[in-house]
Write an enzyme that holds these catalytic residues in place. Structure first.
Site, mmCIF file in Angstrom:
data_model
loop_
_atom_site.group_PDB
_atom_site.id
_atom_site.type_symbol
_atom_site.label_atom_id
_atom_site.label_comp_id
_atom_site.label_asym_id
_atom_site.label_seq_id
_atom_site.Cartn_x
_atom_site.Cartn_y
_atom_site.Cartn_z
ATOM 1 N N GLU A 169 0.929 -0.983 -0.037
ATOM 2 C CA GLU A 169 -0.150 -0.015 -0.357
ATOM 3 C C GLU A 169 0.844 1.687 0.197
ATOM 4 O OE1 GLU A 169 -2.895 -0.073 2.738
ATOM 5 O OE2 GLU A 169 -3.912 -1.813 2.406
ATOM 6 N N GLU A 360 -5.037 -8.059 0.479
ATOM 7 C CA GLU A 360 -6.461 -8.485 1.102
ATOM 8 C C GLU A 360 -7.630 -8.159 1.223
ATOM 9 O OE1 GLU A 360 -5.168 -5.007 3.813
ATOM 10 O OE2 GLU A 360 -2.761 -5.755 3.870
HETATM 11 O O1 IFM Z 1 -4.342 -3.696 8.972
HETATM 12 C C1 IFM Z 1 -4.425 -2.858 7.822
HETATM 13 C C2 IFM Z 1 -3.031 -3.284 6.960
HETATM 14 O O2 IFM Z 1 -2.016 -2.844 8.053
HETATM 15 C C3 IFM Z 1 -3.320 -2.668 5.818
HETATM 16 N N1 IFM Z 1 -3.790 -3.098 5.060
HETATM 17 C C4 IFM Z 1 -5.301 -2.496 5.725
HETATM 18 C C5 IFM Z 1 -5.243 -2.933 6.530
HETATM 19 C C6 IFM Z 1 -6.427 -2.635 7.586
HETATM 20 O O3 IFM Z 1 -6.803 -1.241 7.564
#
Ligand code: IFM
Length: 457
Positions: A169, A360
């Site tokens: 990210e 994710e």
């Molecule tokens: O916890 C975070 C993660 O570190 C990165 N992506 C989003 C998740 C939820 O906010």
């Protein structure tokens, strides 16, 4: 006509779960680990709800054998985790800490012994504090330090890890860390944020080059982006333009640089005078070919034009009538919309990898242990069901998704929110560190076992 009760996923589909070092490991100052920007940030008053820290988190540093056993119980085919840079190189340059390397080697070996494919992420936000003191992601030098670090890890684990992720990210690293200041290092400066965009992307490119020089040809390299489907709040030209720019800054800035080797012109124009001058050749480095693209999906953005809200002149709306989690609107259709749009817009981009993964996807909803010791997190099961359905539709429509990783394997430290948000398939009791597989974990295990989703709700 008989219709199947199951939505089947392609043969060989990867089912996994993701975590990150600072969010689960704890052991913030053990065995020679150096300090990261998060170790420092959580100590600043008012930064984290209730003053919580990742000092202990889920104590995974000590409890990893038990966590591996739980991963096996879920039947995970892959586990995506990040390395704490400061565990292996306490200052982010110079001296290497063998104890840190040993920890990750034991973890990787344990995964392989259990038939779980390790997905190694080099960076999930915990920059060495010593590098921040030299300017952090605002400075070009950090990109070279990142490439050196990538080489150290590749030399030690390259013979056993096949999947490598440079960054998780970049948009969050740049904007939450350097523009809104909600995340470490807590800077609020648009110029620094845009420098961070460029340098994080550049470090990805240098990282890929460094890894390729060491890893076997079979290694799979990629990056993980958090992407949003963006919808204008109305059909007015102002809202449409605001949505276009929002999409540009959150999505295209990263996608175009990586997959086309150029920054989007409309975004550059909007940020005239703010965006850093790229050196000759930077975009070729950034767009170094990768093997896969990781996509994180949580929610959508509904955008209304707002001239007062700078620099994007955009306000985010939260439409009524849909379900909300503790952090976002729950919008499964957005996953389908996002993936089909990305496919349409980027499949012919010169550096677009052939394999995409959802790296994710998850939901923060309150859950807890019932009298009989079970965690009945029905909302998370519903979330999973609806998102996997949307994912299945996108795959049917031709989007090359090869796997799905749930965020998160276990409850963890959710950055500025501390421990209030629970995202795990595994419940963690923060007093005792007891782990309990939630009902959603059992549900996910069944999906994995069948490689299929039972459609009946
Ligand atoms: O916890 C975070 C993660 O570190 C990165 N992506 C989003 C998740 C939820 O906010």
């Amino acid at each position: 006509m008989t219709t199947s009760r199951f939505l089947r996923f392609p043969a060989g589909f990867t089912w996994g779960a993701t975590t990150s070092a600072y969010q689960i490991e704890g052991a913030w100052n053990e065995d020679g680990k150096g300090l990261s920007i998060w170790d420092a940030f959580v100590r600043q008053p008012g930064r984290i709800e209730r003053g919580e820290t990742g000092n202990v988190a889920a104590d995974h540093y000590h409890r990893w054998p038990q966590d591996l056993a739980l991963m096996s119980e879920l039947g995970l085919g892959a586990y995506c985790f990040s390395i704490a840079w400061t565990r292996v190189q306490p200052d982010g340059y110079g001296k290497v800490n063998p104890a840190g390397l040993d920890f990750y080697q034991r973890l990787v070996d344990g995964l392989l012994e259990r038939g779980i494919q390790p997905w190694l992420m080099l960076y999930h936000w915990d920059l060495p504090l010593a590098l921040q003191e030299r300017g952090g992601w605002a400075e070009r030098d950090t990109t070279f330090r990142f490439a050196d670090y990538a080489q150290i890890i590749a030399r030690h684990l390259g013979d056993r890890v096949r999947y490598w992720v440079t960054h998780n990210e970049p948009a969050v690293i740049a904007f939450l860390g350097h523009f809104t200041g909600e995340h470490a290092p807590g800077i609020q400066d648009p110029v620094i944020a845009l420098r961070a965009v460029h340098h994080v992307l550049l470090s990805h490119g240098y990282g890929v080059q460094a890894l390729r020089a060491i890893l076997p040809a079979s290694a799979q390299l990629g990056i993980i982006l958090n992407l949003y489907p963006v919808y204008p709040a109305s059909s007015s030209p102002e809202d449409q333009q605001a949505a276009q720019l929002f999409d540009g800054v959150q999505n295209r800035l990263f996608l175009d640089a990586l997959l086309r080797g150029q920054y989007p012109l409309d975004v550059l124009q909007h940020f005239t005078g703010l965006f850093p001058e790229a050196h000759d050749g930077d975009l070729e480095i950034i767009s170094e070919p990768m093997d896969f693209l990781g996509i994180n999906y949580y929610t959508r953005a509904v955008v209304r034009y707002d001239p007062k809200s700078l620099p994007l002149q955009a306000e985010l709306l939260f439409p009524e009538g849909n379900e909300y989690s503790q952090m976002w609107e729950i919008y499964p259709q957005g996953l389908y919309d996002l993936l089909t749009r990305l496919h349409l817009d980027y499949r012919d981009a010169p550096f677009c990898p052939l394999d995409w993964y959802i790296t994710e996807n998850g939901v923060p909803v309150p859950d807890g242990v019932d009298f009989d010791g079970r965690v009945r997190d029905e909302r998370r099961i519903r979330f999973l069901r609806r998102h996997l359905k949307a994912l299945h539709r996108a795959i049917q429509a031709g989007v090359p998704i090869r796997g799905y990783f749930h965020w998160s394997l276990m409850d963890n430290f959710e950055w500025a929110y501390g421990y209030r948000m629970r995202f795990g398939l595994i419940y963690v009791d923060w007093e005792t560190q007891q782990r309990i597989i939630k009902d959603s974990g059992r549900f996910y295990a069944e999906v994995i076992r069948r490689n299929a989703l039972e459609t009946a709700e």
